[in-house]
Write an enzyme that holds these catalytic residues in place. Structure first.
Site, PDB file in Angstrom:
ATOM      1  CG  MET A  93      51.094  39.230  33.904  1.00 28.51           C
ATOM      2  SD  MET A  93      51.774  38.135  32.630  1.00 28.51           S
ATOM      3  CE  MET A  93      52.185  39.319  31.348  1.00 28.51           C
TER       4      MET A  93
ATOM      5  CB  ALA B  80      48.147  36.323  33.421  1.00 28.79           C
TER       6      ALA B  80
ATOM      7  CB  CYS C 201      44.878  41.262  44.841  1.00 28.69           C
ATOM      8  SG  CYS C 201      46.410  40.549  45.467  1.00 28.69           S
TER       9      CYS C 201
ATOM     10  CG  ASN D  62      42.382  37.098  33.733  1.00 29.96           C
ATOM     11  OD1 ASN D  62      42.690  37.370  34.885  1.00 29.96           O
ATOM     12  ND2 ASN D  62      43.253  36.580  32.895  1.00 29.96           N
ATOM     13  N   GLY D  63      41.585  34.140  32.708  1.00 24.97           N
ATOM     14  CA  GLY D  63      41.817  32.870  33.386  1.00 24.97           C
ATOM     15  C   GLY D  63      41.977  31.710  32.431  1.00 24.97           C
TER      16      GLY D  63
END
Length: 391
Positions: free
Chosen positions: A27, A233, A109, A209-210
């Site tokens: 992060m 995150a 990204c 992830n998410g």
């Protein structure tokens, strides 16, 4: 000597125990060694550094000192690099090799600056370059030092599966997949079906992830995917004890953050200390208390506030003492740094360490609690405008 961990063994042990590796995401601004130490005291198995530009890391001493600080017990740890040059990715990996357990290439990204400069998602349109980046680094390190990649899913499921299969062939040890496309926002639902297909067909560990805000979210997603790891995150930023099953930050966690500050000396800025507490206290403080906390500007004033309003009974605090004071003085290979220092990026690029302050917190107006995190699940990317005024 810096302690080391075999990350692959983490996945093997989790699988043997019918569970999953709990991962703290890379992060921006926040995945510093103090926060990594904190979350490992509350159930996290594996941490990433923030995304670091490989070229700047190789070229500039200030970049290295700003972006990479570690301690003897800061393990398991993976450094995530943004890279588009094989030479820079390899040399950056060599520089950190003595101090970490693996390196990760960011291929996910979606930020405009990254795409423009050829990083992140832009790499997915250059499969040969990605192959060279990953394969070269994999071939230059022993097998117990992991090489991995982080991606987002694509619009088409078939193309996503093919992409992941191609990445596996690069020789990587594991892969992190964010369950949204590059154009989706953090509030949108992740594509569980596509993640499931990726996990079913993968031959290497997959970290999903998410959208992970609670331990229940993590357990439920693992139950469906049977993935090797779950990464959080923004959820773990708001609640560092998420993977210990807490629904909001426990007081023992806040007290440990205070202890980590005391042990860090000048290696933790006030802005970092304060900002983390802003996130941690979101579900704890009243509106009036938030307004007061917003404008505190010193370590002493913050601590006095916490003892007055939050930490009333020290007997309820966890007895576990964070280990943070054994900082490692990193000795980077001078032959590598000298080679790259002759080709400094200068100030015309996206990130500059030459004449600018990397993150300008000096001009903040104290409006953290009147702000919201823009694209919260994008915290694992180099977003220069995380905080936006709410309407």
């Amino acid at each position: 000597m810096k302690s080391k961990t075999n990350v692959i063994e983490l996945f093997q042990e989790a699988k043997a125990n019918l569970t999953y590796v709990k991962v703290c995401a890379p992060m921006v601004r926040y995945s510093k060694v103090q926060f990594r130490t904190l979350v490992k005291n509350f159930g996290v198995d594996l941490c990433f550094t923030p995304m670091i530009l490989a070229d700047s890391f190789c070229q500039n001493a200030k970049a290295r000192s700003n972006e990479f600080v570690t301690t003897t017990y800061d393990t398991p740890l993976v450094v995530q690099f943004a890279a588009k040059s094989v030479d820079e990715f390899l040399d950056a990996s060599k520089l950190v090799y003595p101090y970490v357990d693996g390196v990760d290439l960011n291929c996910g990204c979606p930020q405009r600056w990254a795409m423009k400069d050829g990083y992140g998602c832009a790499l997915l349109s250059k499969p040969e370059l990605v192959h060279n980046l990953l394969r070269t680094v994999r071939n230059n390190f022993p097998s117990n030092f992991t090489v991995s990649v982080k991606v987002r899913i694509l619009q088409e499921v078939k193309k996503t599966i093919v992409m992941c299969q191609q990445l596996e062939k690069c020789g990587i040890d594991f892969m992190t997949v964010h369950g949204r496309t590059p154009v989706q926002k953090s509030g949108e639902v992740i594509d569980v079906d596509t993640l499931k297909e990726i996990c079913d067909k993968a031959t290497i560990p997959i970290i999903a992830n998410g959208g992970i805000k609670t331990m229940q979210d993590a357990d439920s997603l693992h139950d469906v995917l049977q993935c090797s790891g779950i990464m959080s995150a923004s959820g773990i930023l708001n609640n560092p004890a998420l993977f210990n099953g807490y629904n909001k930050t426990p007081l023992s966690c806040i007290k440990q953050w205070m202890d980590l500050k005391d042990k860090s000396g000048d290696k933790l800025t006030f802005q970092c200390y304060h900002h983390h507490l802003v996130f941690m206290l979101e579900k704890i403080l009243t509106k009036k208390q938030k307004q007061e906390f917003n404008y505190l500007s010193t370590f002493e004033s913050v601590d006095n506030f916490l003892y007055k309003h939050i930490i009333n009974d020290c007997n309820t605090m966890s007895a576990k003492i964070p280990v943070i004071d054994d900082f490692v003085i990193c000795q980077f290979d001078k032959q590598i740094t000298d080679k790259h220092s002759r080709k400094c990026r200068g100030c015309s690029k996206s990130i500059c360490y030459c004449t600018c302050v990397y993150y300008d917190y000096d001009n903040n107006n104290g409006s953290y609690f009147t702000s919201y995190v823009k694209d919260a699940d994008e915290l694992d990317y180099m977003d220069s405008s995380i905080f936006e005024e709410s309407s």
